[in-house]
Design an enzyme around this catalytic site. Structure first.
Site, PDB file in Angstrom:
ATOM      1  N   HIS A 166      68.460 100.706  69.851  1.00  0.00           N
ATOM      2  CA  HIS A 166      67.783 101.745  69.063  1.00  0.00           C
ATOM      3  C   HIS A 166      66.268 101.668  69.144  1.00  0.00           C
ATOM      4  O   HIS A 166      65.571 102.536  68.634  1.00  0.00           O
ATOM      5  CB  HIS A 166      68.186 101.647  67.582  1.00  0.00           C
ATOM      6  CG  HIS A 166      67.508 100.531  66.859  1.00  0.00           C
ATOM      7  ND1 HIS A 166      67.954  99.238  66.914  1.00  0.00           N
ATOM      8  CD2 HIS A 166      66.401 100.500  66.081  1.00  0.00           C
ATOM      9  CE1 HIS A 166      67.172  98.464  66.187  1.00  0.00           C
ATOM     10  NE2 HIS A 166      66.201  99.195  65.666  1.00  0.00           N
TER      11      HIS A 166
HETATM   12  C1  UD1 Z   1      63.407 102.133  61.988  1.00  0.00           C
HETATM   13  C2  UD1 Z   1      62.280 101.100  62.065  1.00  0.00           C
HETATM   14  C3  UD1 Z   1      62.694  99.974  63.001  1.00  0.00           C
HETATM   15  C4  UD1 Z   1      64.047  99.396  62.602  1.00  0.00           C
HETATM   16  C5  UD1 Z   1      65.074 100.499  62.458  1.00  0.00           C
HETATM   17  C6  UD1 Z   1      66.349  99.933  61.911  1.00  0.00           C
HETATM   18  C7  UD1 Z   1      59.988 101.948  61.885  1.00  0.00           C
HETATM   19  C8  UD1 Z   1      58.733 102.226  62.627  1.00  0.00           C
HETATM   20  N1  UD1 Z   1      61.068 101.680  62.629  1.00  0.00           N
HETATM   21  O1  UD1 Z   1      63.564 102.677  63.289  1.00  0.00           O
HETATM   22  O2  UD1 Z   1      61.739  98.936  62.932  1.00  0.00           O
HETATM   23  O3  UD1 Z   1      64.448  98.498  63.586  1.00  0.00           O
HETATM   24  O4  UD1 Z   1      64.584 101.499  61.558  1.00  0.00           O
HETATM   25  O5  UD1 Z   1      67.433 100.687  62.228  1.00  0.00           O
HETATM   26  O6  UD1 Z   1      59.987 101.948  60.690  1.00  0.00           O
HETATM   27  N2  UD1 Z   1      67.917 109.184  61.828  1.00  0.00           N
HETATM   28  C9  UD1 Z   1      69.001 109.875  61.351  1.00  0.00           C
HETATM   29  N3  UD1 Z   1      69.555 109.437  60.180  1.00  0.00           N
HETATM   30  C10 UD1 Z   1      69.087 108.391  59.463  1.00  0.00           C
HETATM   31  C11 UD1 Z   1      67.960 107.720  59.967  1.00  0.00           C
HETATM   32  C12 UD1 Z   1      67.380 108.126  61.151  1.00  0.00           C
HETATM   33  O7  UD1 Z   1      69.470 110.818  61.958  1.00  0.00           O
HETATM   34  O8  UD1 Z   1      69.647 108.049  58.410  1.00  0.00           O
HETATM   35  C13 UD1 Z   1      67.333 109.617  63.141  1.00  0.00           C
HETATM   36  C14 UD1 Z   1      66.274 110.684  63.041  1.00  0.00           C
HETATM   37  O9  UD1 Z   1      66.412 111.513  64.140  1.00  0.00           O
HETATM   38  C15 UD1 Z   1      64.996 109.892  63.186  1.00  0.00           C
HETATM   39  C16 UD1 Z   1      65.402 108.739  64.094  1.00  0.00           C
HETATM   40  O10 UD1 Z   1      66.747 108.468  63.760  1.00  0.00           O
HETATM   41  O11 UD1 Z   1      63.955 110.650  63.720  1.00  0.00           O
HETATM   42  C17 UD1 Z   1      64.571 107.508  63.907  1.00  0.00           C
HETATM   43  O12 UD1 Z   1      64.584 107.073  62.544  1.00  0.00           O
HETATM   44  P1  UD1 Z   1      63.347 106.247  61.946  1.00  0.00           P
HETATM   45  O13 UD1 Z   1      63.692 105.698  60.617  1.00  0.00           O
HETATM   46  O14 UD1 Z   1      62.100 107.016  62.049  1.00  0.00           O
HETATM   47  O15 UD1 Z   1      63.197 105.055  62.958  1.00  0.00           O
HETATM   48  P2  UD1 Z   1      64.292 104.039  63.514  1.00  0.00           P
HETATM   49  O16 UD1 Z   1      64.384 104.215  64.977  1.00  0.00           O
HETATM   50  O17 UD1 Z   1      65.524 104.143  62.706  1.00  0.00           O
HETATM   51  N1  UDP Z   2      74.051  96.547  61.485  1.00  0.00           N
HETATM   52  C1  UDP Z   2      75.176  97.069  60.860  1.00  0.00           C
HETATM   53  N2  UDP Z   2      75.894  98.016  61.526  1.00  0.00           N
HETATM   54  C2  UDP Z   2      75.574  98.442  62.782  1.00  0.00           C
HETATM   55  C3  UDP Z   2      74.426  97.884  63.404  1.00  0.00           C
HETATM   56  C4  UDP Z   2      73.684  96.954  62.726  1.00  0.00           C
HETATM   57  O1  UDP Z   2      75.503  96.686  59.736  1.00  0.00           O
HETATM   58  O2  UDP Z   2      76.288  99.296  63.322  1.00  0.00           O
HETATM   59  C5  UDP Z   2      73.231  95.570  60.738  1.00  0.00           C
HETATM   60  C6  UDP Z   2      73.034  94.251  61.447  1.00  0.00           C
HETATM   61  O3  UDP Z   2      74.078  93.362  61.133  1.00  0.00           O
HETATM   62  C7  UDP Z   2      71.700  93.781  60.898  1.00  0.00           C
HETATM   63  C8  UDP Z   2      70.956  95.076  60.671  1.00  0.00           C
HETATM   64  O4  UDP Z   2      71.933  96.105  60.617  1.00  0.00           O
HETATM   65  O5  UDP Z   2      71.853  93.123  59.663  1.00  0.00           O
HETATM   66  C9  UDP Z   2      69.995  95.298  61.813  1.00  0.00           C
HETATM   67  O6  UDP Z   2      69.531  96.580  61.781  1.00  0.00           O
HETATM   68  P1  UDP Z   2      68.826  97.270  63.019  1.00  0.00           P
HETATM   69  O7  UDP Z   2      69.328  96.697  64.283  1.00  0.00           O
HETATM   70  O8  UDP Z   2      68.996  98.720  62.814  1.00  0.00           O
HETATM   71  O9  UDP Z   2      67.289  96.938  62.765  1.00  0.00           O
HETATM   72  P2  UDP Z   2      66.303  95.755  63.205  1.00  0.00           P
HETATM   73  O10 UDP Z   2      66.886  94.480  62.734  1.00  0.00           O
HETATM   74  O11 UDP Z   2      66.122  95.830  64.683  1.00  0.00           O
HETATM   75  O12 UDP Z   2      65.036  96.110  62.515  1.00  0.00           O
END
Ligand code: UD1
Ligand code: UDP
Length: 365
Positions: free
Chosen positions: A203
């Site tokens: 992601h």
């Molecule tokens: C964010 C964090 C990242 C973290 C990740 C965990 C920042 C800069 N990034 O990245 O550090 O690793 O969360 O998963 O804060 N979206 C949905 N539904 C949701 C959430 C997101 O559809 O519930 C989609 C939207 O299209 C959105 C994209 O995912 O634009 C990215 O979501 P966003 O929260 O901006 O960043 P992440 O890539 O999730």
């Molecule tokens: N995780 C989860 N379901 C999933 C993928 C991840 O519960 O399908 C959990 C994972 O065990 C960890 C957290 O989400 O605790 C990590 O989130 P993510 O990889 O989105 O973010 P990051 O750690 O890179 O910020």
């Protein structure tokens, strides 16, 4: 003592689950959900499964550009803090929700505490790296997960208020591992056998927002000799569709919706290996002694790579392919991330400091 905790993204719910229950033993918590993640499987499922209290405020900020998303959070968090008057603002990790909290806290001249302080990838192209640095420098309390993180903070001149508590995610894995051990429901549902599949997550913005890299990762995963289960983040769904890569991914991999934490930890434990660009997943794989292949050039969780359980391969197809055939793993696992009581330590430190502040205030009256 009243603590205002800010959460917003999936990994923060996992961390808050353990810290929140420790905090509520020693004080009052105001839980604020920025709404950065909002889909049922990216948010609600964690509150339900992990027994996290209902947020006192859900700011409903949702997705936007980094600047606008962070700005909206700042604008929404500030009045909550003014209204609830907490003693401390508690922040987790490195997301935009973390940074927004740090800015509000420092502008209101209040105490800010950062869980997962002192981590660096030294890659300033990652939006998270700037969030980490700025949050650490705005914090009065830096809760470091490892000695290495303490040293990093010292290297940047941050030595006051630094506590090596260990990693709160270690606490959360320990809390859940035994709860899900032996449960075969998710394996049966996905049609995979214990130890005979690969669990993948992708992601990271740097990987998903570049068509070539994402395609290269897919090709690497498709070369695996075992089934690859990929619980897919909404960002990645969006990019695969817009790049016209969805059908191919769907053909080569077992694409599933994002999983709840209990099923995910069970799969992490059962997988033959993990392939990921997640920060949290690298660590959880390490705690569960599941070999990890990381789709990045660097990691802030350096200890997992140094000891040989985590191999950094970037996004090159051949490098991924080669890593998937490696079958020698370290005989021992070091334990650089504490004793599994980080949450309790954090709560105790905050309680102690609040008492000291109160005594000082009484003395100066
Ligand atoms: C964010 C964090 C990242 C973290 C990740 C965990 C920042 C800069 N990034 O990245 O550090 O690793 O969360 O998963 O804060 N979206 C949905 N539904 C949701 C959430 C997101 O559809 O519930 C989609 C939207 O299209 C959105 C994209 O995912 O634009 C990215 O979501 P966003 O929260 O901006 O960043 P992440 O890539 O999730
Ligand atoms: N995780 C989860 N379901 C999933 C993928 C991840 O519960 O399908 C959990 C994972 O065990 C960890 C957290 O989400 O605790 C990590 O989130 P993510 O990889 O989105 O973010 P990051 O750690 O890179 O910020």
């Amino acid at each position: 003592m009243r603590i205002c905790s800010i959460v917003g993204a999936r990994p923060q719910f996992v961390k808050a689950a353990v810290v929140s229950s420790a905090l509520r033993e020693v004080g009052e918590e105001i839980l604020v959900h920025t709404g950065q993640h909002y889909d049922e499987e990216m948010s609600d499922v964690f509150f339900d499964e992990l027994g996290i209290p209902e947020p006192d405020y859900n700011l409903g900020v949702k997705s936007d550009t980094h600047g606008r998303q962070t700005a909206k959070m700042i604008a929404e968090i500030e009045p909550v803090v003014e209204e609830t008057e907490p003693d401390v603002m508690l922040l987790y990790g490195d997301t935009n929700s973390t940074l927004a909290g740090a800015i509000v806290g420092s502008k209101l001249d209040m105490e800010v505490a950062h869980v997962e302080a002192g981590l660096r990838s030294y890659n300033r192209e990652m939006p998270e790296e700037v969030n980490r640095v700025l949050t650490d420098h705005a914090s009065e309390y830096c809760f470091a997960p490892s000695e290495n993180a303490v040293e990093t903070l010292a290297g940047e001149g941050i030595t006051d208020g630094v506590y090596m508590t260990g990693d709160v995610m270690y606490d959360s894995v320990l809390a859940v591992r035994n709860r899900v051990a032996g449960n075969t429901a998710v394996l049966e549902k996905l049609g995979v056998e214990e130890g005979e599949f690969i669990l993948a997550t992708v992601h990271r913005q740097g990987n998903t927002d570049d068509r070539e890299k994402l395609e290269s990762i897919l090709d690497g995963l498709a070369a695996a000799s075992q089934p690859v289960v990929l619980p897919i983040h909404p960002r990645t769904v969006d990019r695969l569709e817009s790049y016209g890569l969805w059908e191919r991914a769907d053909e080569d991999l077992e694409l599933v919706d994002p999983l709840g934490y209990l099923d995910f930890v069970r799969l992490l434990d059962a997988a033959e290996r993990v392939v990921t660009d997640s920060g949290g997943v690298q660590k959880e794989a390490f705690f569960l002694e599941t070999p990890c292949v990381t789709l990045r050039e660097e990691t802030e969780w350096v200890e997992t790579a140094e000891c040989g359980w985590n191999e950094l391969v970037g996004t090159d197809t051949d490098a991924i392919r080669t890593a998937l055939t490696k079958d020698e793993w370290p005989e021992t696992t070091p334990n650089p991330y504490g004793d599994g009581n980080a949450s309790q330590q954090i709560a105790e430190i905050l309680e102690r400091e609040a008492e000291t502040d109160e005594l000082e205030a009484q003395t100066s009256d």
